[in-house]
Design a protein around this motif. Structure first.
Motif, PDB file in Angstrom:
ATOM      1  N   GLY A  13       0.814  -1.214   0.000  1.00 40.93           N
ATOM      2  CA  GLY A  13       0.000   0.000   0.000  1.00 40.93           C
ATOM      3  C   GLY A  13       0.844   1.260   0.000  1.00 40.93           C
ATOM      4  N   LEU A  14       1.803   1.290   0.898  1.00 41.17           N
ATOM      5  CA  LEU A  14       2.661   2.476   1.023  1.00 41.17           C
ATOM      6  C   LEU A  14       3.398   2.807  -0.278  1.00 41.17           C
ATOM      7  CD1 LEU A  14       3.493   4.596   3.069  1.00 41.17           C
ATOM      8  CD2 LEU A  14       5.346   3.108   3.807  1.00 41.17           C
ATOM      9  N   PRO A  15       3.959   1.821  -0.979  1.00 36.58           N
ATOM     10  CA  PRO A  15       4.622   2.139  -2.251  1.00 36.58           C
ATOM     11  C   PRO A  15       3.679   2.777  -3.270  1.00 36.58           C
ATOM     12  CG  PRO A  15       5.245  -0.043  -1.533  1.00 36.58           C
ATOM     13  CD  PRO A  15       4.157   0.400  -0.630  1.00 36.58           C
ATOM     14  N   LEU A  16       2.382   2.423  -3.219  1.00 38.99           N
ATOM     15  CA  LEU A  16       1.427   3.052  -4.139  1.00 38.99           C
ATOM     16  C   LEU A  16       1.345   4.550  -3.854  1.00 38.99           C
ATOM     17  CD1 LEU A  16      -1.588   0.548  -4.119  1.00 38.99           C
ATOM     18  CD2 LEU A  16       0.360   0.603  -5.644  1.00 38.99           C
ATOM     19  N   VAL A  17       1.323   4.896  -2.566  1.00 34.50           N
ATOM     20  CA  VAL A  17       1.261   6.302  -2.180  1.00 34.50           C
ATOM     21  C   VAL A  17       2.491   7.034  -2.689  1.00 34.50           C
ATOM     22  CG1 VAL A  17       1.117   7.873  -0.228  1.00 34.50           C
ATOM     23  CG2 VAL A  17      -0.035   5.669  -0.121  1.00 34.50           C
ATOM     24  N   VAL A  18       3.644   6.394  -2.557  1.00 35.07           N
ATOM     25  CA  VAL A  18       4.894   7.037  -2.951  1.00 35.07           C
ATOM     26  C   VAL A  18       4.978   7.185  -4.473  1.00 35.07           C
ATOM     27  CG1 VAL A  18       7.400   6.825  -2.870  1.00 35.07           C
ATOM     28  CG2 VAL A  18       6.034   6.148  -0.903  1.00 35.07           C
ATOM     29  N   LEU A  19       4.427   6.215  -5.193  1.00 33.56           N
ATOM     30  CA  LEU A  19       4.511   6.255  -6.657  1.00 33.56           C
ATOM     31  C   LEU A  19       3.483   7.196  -7.277  1.00 33.56           C
ATOM     32  CD1 LEU A  19       5.084   2.525  -7.616  1.00 33.56           C
ATOM     33  CD2 LEU A  19       6.604   4.444  -8.067  1.00 33.56           C
ATOM     34  N   ALA A  20       2.404   7.491  -6.541  1.00 33.25           N
ATOM     35  CA  ALA A  20       1.313   8.283  -7.115  1.00 33.25           C
ATOM     36  C   ALA A  20       1.772   9.616  -7.735  1.00 33.25           C
ATOM     37  CB  ALA A  20       0.226   8.504  -6.068  1.00 33.25           C
ATOM     38  N   PRO A  21       2.661  10.377  -7.072  1.00 31.60           N
ATOM     39  CA  PRO A  21       3.081  11.658  -7.678  1.00 31.60           C
ATOM     40  C   PRO A  21       3.735  11.469  -9.041  1.00 31.60           C
ATOM     41  CG  PRO A  21       3.871  11.500  -5.426  1.00 31.60           C
ATOM     42  CD  PRO A  21       3.269  10.186  -5.744  1.00 31.60           C
ATOM     43  N   VAL A  22       4.495  10.411  -9.183  1.00 32.03           N
ATOM     44  CA  VAL A  22       5.164  10.161 -10.463  1.00 32.03           C
ATOM     45  C   VAL A  22       4.119   9.963 -11.564  1.00 32.03           C
ATOM     46  CG1 VAL A  22       6.812   8.685 -11.653  1.00 32.03           C
ATOM     47  CG2 VAL A  22       7.009   9.032  -9.187  1.00 32.03           C
ATOM     48  N   LEU A  23       3.084   9.188 -11.223  1.00 35.86           N
ATOM     49  CA  LEU A  23       2.034   8.935 -12.202  1.00 35.86           C
ATOM     50  C   LEU A  23       1.229  10.198 -12.460  1.00 35.86           C
ATOM     51  CD1 LEU A  23       0.886   5.458 -10.964  1.00 35.86           C
ATOM     52  CD2 LEU A  23       2.301   6.017 -12.927  1.00 35.86           C
ATOM     53  N   MET A  57      -4.352  13.997  -3.149  1.00 31.82           N
ATOM     54  CA  MET A  57      -4.352  12.631  -3.680  1.00 31.82           C
ATOM     55  C   MET A  57      -3.539  11.701  -2.775  1.00 31.82           C
ATOM     56  SD  MET A  57      -4.531  10.267  -6.159  1.00 31.82           S
ATOM     57  CE  MET A  57      -4.799  10.831  -7.788  1.00 31.82           C
ATOM     58  N   MET A  58      -2.358  12.187  -2.367  1.00 31.52           N
ATOM     59  CA  MET A  58      -1.516  11.331  -1.527  1.00 31.52           C
ATOM     60  C   MET A  58      -2.139  11.113  -0.155  1.00 31.52           C
ATOM     61  SD  MET A  58       2.317  12.482  -2.585  1.00 31.52           S
ATOM     62  CE  MET A  58       3.135  11.236  -1.619  1.00 31.52           C
ATOM     63  N   VAL A  59      -2.708  12.188   0.399  1.00 28.13           N
ATOM     64  CA  VAL A  59      -3.351  12.036   1.710  1.00 28.13           C
ATOM     65  C   VAL A  59      -4.509  11.042   1.604  1.00 28.13           C
ATOM     66  CG1 VAL A  59      -4.631  13.213   3.532  1.00 28.13           C
ATOM     67  CG2 VAL A  59      -2.672  14.331   2.465  1.00 28.13           C
ATOM     68  N   SER A  60      -5.286  11.166   0.516  1.00 27.93           N
ATOM     69  CA  SER A  60      -6.433  10.265   0.374  1.00 27.93           C
ATOM     70  C   SER A  60      -5.962   8.821   0.210  1.00 27.93           C
ATOM     71  CB  SER A  60      -7.318  10.698  -0.791  1.00 27.93           C
ATOM     72  OG  SER A  60      -6.681  10.430  -2.022  1.00 27.93           O
ATOM     73  N   LEU A  61      -4.828   8.641  -0.473  1.00 27.28           N
ATOM     74  CA  LEU A  61      -4.310   7.272  -0.626  1.00 27.28           C
ATOM     75  C   LEU A  61      -3.799   6.732   0.713  1.00 27.28           C
ATOM     76  CD1 LEU A  61      -2.413   7.438  -4.044  1.00 27.28           C
ATOM     77  CD2 LEU A  61      -4.348   5.971  -3.513  1.00 27.28           C
ATOM     78  N   VAL A  62      -3.140   7.604   1.489  1.00 29.05           N
ATOM     79  CA  VAL A  62      -2.650   7.159   2.807  1.00 29.05           C
ATOM     80  C   VAL A  62      -3.813   6.704   3.674  1.00 29.05           C
ATOM     81  CG1 VAL A  62      -1.615   7.960   4.958  1.00 29.05           C
ATOM     82  CG2 VAL A  62      -0.554   8.542   2.794  1.00 29.05           C
ATOM     83  N   LEU A  63      -4.929   7.426   3.589  1.00 32.66           N
ATOM     84  CA  LEU A  63      -6.083   7.064   4.414  1.00 32.66           C
ATOM     85  C   LEU A  63      -6.874   5.905   3.815  1.00 32.66           C
ATOM     86  CD1 LEU A  63      -7.427  10.618   5.316  1.00 32.66           C
ATOM     87  CD2 LEU A  63      -6.393   8.978   6.880  1.00 32.66           C
ATOM     88  N   GLY A  64      -6.849   5.810   2.493  1.00 32.99           N
ATOM     89  CA  GLY A  64      -7.724   4.846   1.830  1.00 32.99           C
ATOM     90  C   GLY A  64      -7.129   3.462   1.666  1.00 32.99           C
TER      91      GLY A  64
END
Lengths: 206, 222
Positions: free
Chosen positions: B107-117, B131-138
């Motif tokens: 899960g955490l790597p998805l949050v980290v990769l999101a800005p790149v995408l 977006m990153m905050v929502s991913l951290v919570l979601g």
């Protein structure tokens, strides 16, 4: 210690056994015998609480094991059909994690001597992937040597895939555990002689 | 209790370290799925900006679902799961430990990769932060809900597809609130409501999912 009353097990449509009653006292060794498919493994799984019996109840010191759960698990070592050894972990890591999960964490020295006892001294740092079937079996049996103050051992076919030396070691560990006031339930096809005590046998499936 | 949970977390992280390719596969899947959309819909910046939250969230959802198979299946196959059921701590706490370890590697790597995408979609910076905050919570909610599905389908033939059928409908609230938060940020509206709802959902999932998954594991191993 362990009381079993009117225990019945049904798999699918078939009744494997019913009306099973016995009491296990400290220092006793109980062997469960029977043909293939007579319900030996099912019985052991019911006794340790992994499976629910169709009828009857298993009690530990007077309390149903379903109610005790973790308290019962702390005093139990169950070694099942599958060796419960992770391929990607070393023999030593496997042993340490298994003991910690069981509630009796071991330090490095105890783990090393337990592995030494089952003859895996040179393989302690090797990923279990490189071990043979019998050596994996030994990794899981090393837990018996590091079992601390567990009272009840339930062993499903502990002697399969072991060579005669290892069988001797396991028999010694069982004898030591019985002398210390523990109890052991195991299944085995061969008659196994553990010197000090008499073996009670339950024969399943007529 | 917490000691056993720590042991489980340490064990699963160690196993993930030894099997890095499994972890990498789900992440590559995430990157590829999210990258297909700009290629497919064409380089129209406004359109890309509009679809960005949905695409990235859906990709994250699918990637985290793909990783669910790892959660219990291998432990089930080699018998270590039986030992966890007989452990000296309640099974629910062990599931919590497994879920934490699973989120840390998938899960955490998805949050980290999101800005790149998000770069590919030309997402504004403030929308990106949301977006990153929502991913951290979601994403932890996705892991926790997914644990129930993974536990229920243990040992079933074709369990991968079955898990998705069970779990994807339950992911819908997280998806709606997650994309809603990013849309709100992009539109300049307050995002607090969406994020609070996501957090509430996480608390709810954290409180109930481990026990439901534990019950499912007991049934699967009976």
């Amino acid at each position: 210690m362990l009381e079993v009353s009117d225990l019945g097990c049904v798999r699918g449509e078939r009744t494997l056994f019913g009306g099973l009653e016995f009491t296990l006292e400290p220092g006793t060794l109980l062997r469960v015998a029977g043909r293939n498919g007579s319900g030996k493994t099912s019985l052991l799984r019911i006794l340790c609480g992994l499976a629910l019996p169709a009828r009857g109840e298993v009690r530990w010191r007077g309390e149903p094991i379903r109610a005790l759960r973790e308290e019962f698990h702390r005093q139990l070592v169950y070694i099942g059909h599958a060796p419960a050894v992770k391929d990607d972990l070393t023999a030593r890591e496997n042993l340490e994690i298994a003991c910690a999960l069981g509630g009796a964490p071991v330090d490095g020295g105890t783990a090393a001597s337990a592995l030494d006892r089952v003859g895996l001294r040179e393989h302690a740092g090797l990923p279990a992937r490189f071990l043979s079937q019998g050596q994996r079996r030994r990794v899981s049996l090393a837990r018996l040597a590091a079992a601390g103050d567990s009272r009840l051992w339930i062993l499903d076919e502990p002697f399969t895939a072991l060579d005669t030396i290892a069988i001797g070691v396991v028999q010694e560990m069982i004898a030591g555990h019985l002398d210390a006031g523990g109890a052991v339930i195991f299944t085995s096809h061969q008659e196994v002689a553990v010197a000090t005590v008499s073996v009670f046998t339950i024969e399943l499936g007529g | 209790m917490f000691r056993v949970m720590r042991v489980v977390i340490g064990r699963d992280l160690l196993l993930a370290m030894r099997r890095r390719s499994d972890v990498a596969n789900a992440l590559l899947f995430f990157i590829i799925v999210a990258s297909l959309f700009p290629l497919g819909v064409g380089p129209e910046p406004n359109l890309l900006r509009t679809i960005a939250p949905g695409v990235i969230w859906v990709a994250a959802l699918l990637a985290s679902m793909l990783a669910l198979g790892r959660m219990f299946a291998s432990d089930y196959a080699d018998g270590t799961l039986e030992q966890m059921l007989l452990a000296s701590a309640p099974l629910g706490w062990i599931v919590v430990g497994k879920a934490i370890a699973h989120w840390l590697v998938s899960g955490l790597p998805l949050v980290v990769l999101a800005p790149v995408l998000a770069l590919q979609f030309d997402l504004a910076t403030d929308a990106l932060v949301v977006m990153m905050v929502s991913l951290v919570l979601g994403t932890p909610s996705l892991t926790l809900i997914g644990a129930i599905g993974a536990a229920l389908t243990l040992g079933v033939r074709g369990s991968g597809v079955l898990t998705s059928l069970l779990v994807l409908p339950l992911y819908v609230p997280v998806l709606i609130m997650g994309t809603g938060a990013v849309d709100a940020a992009a539109g300049g509206v307050t995002v607090q409501a969406h994020l609070l709802l996501l957090a509430a959902f996480l608390v709810f999932a954290g409180a109930f999912a481990p026990w439901a998954a534990a019950a499912a594991l007991r049934i699967s191993l009976d």
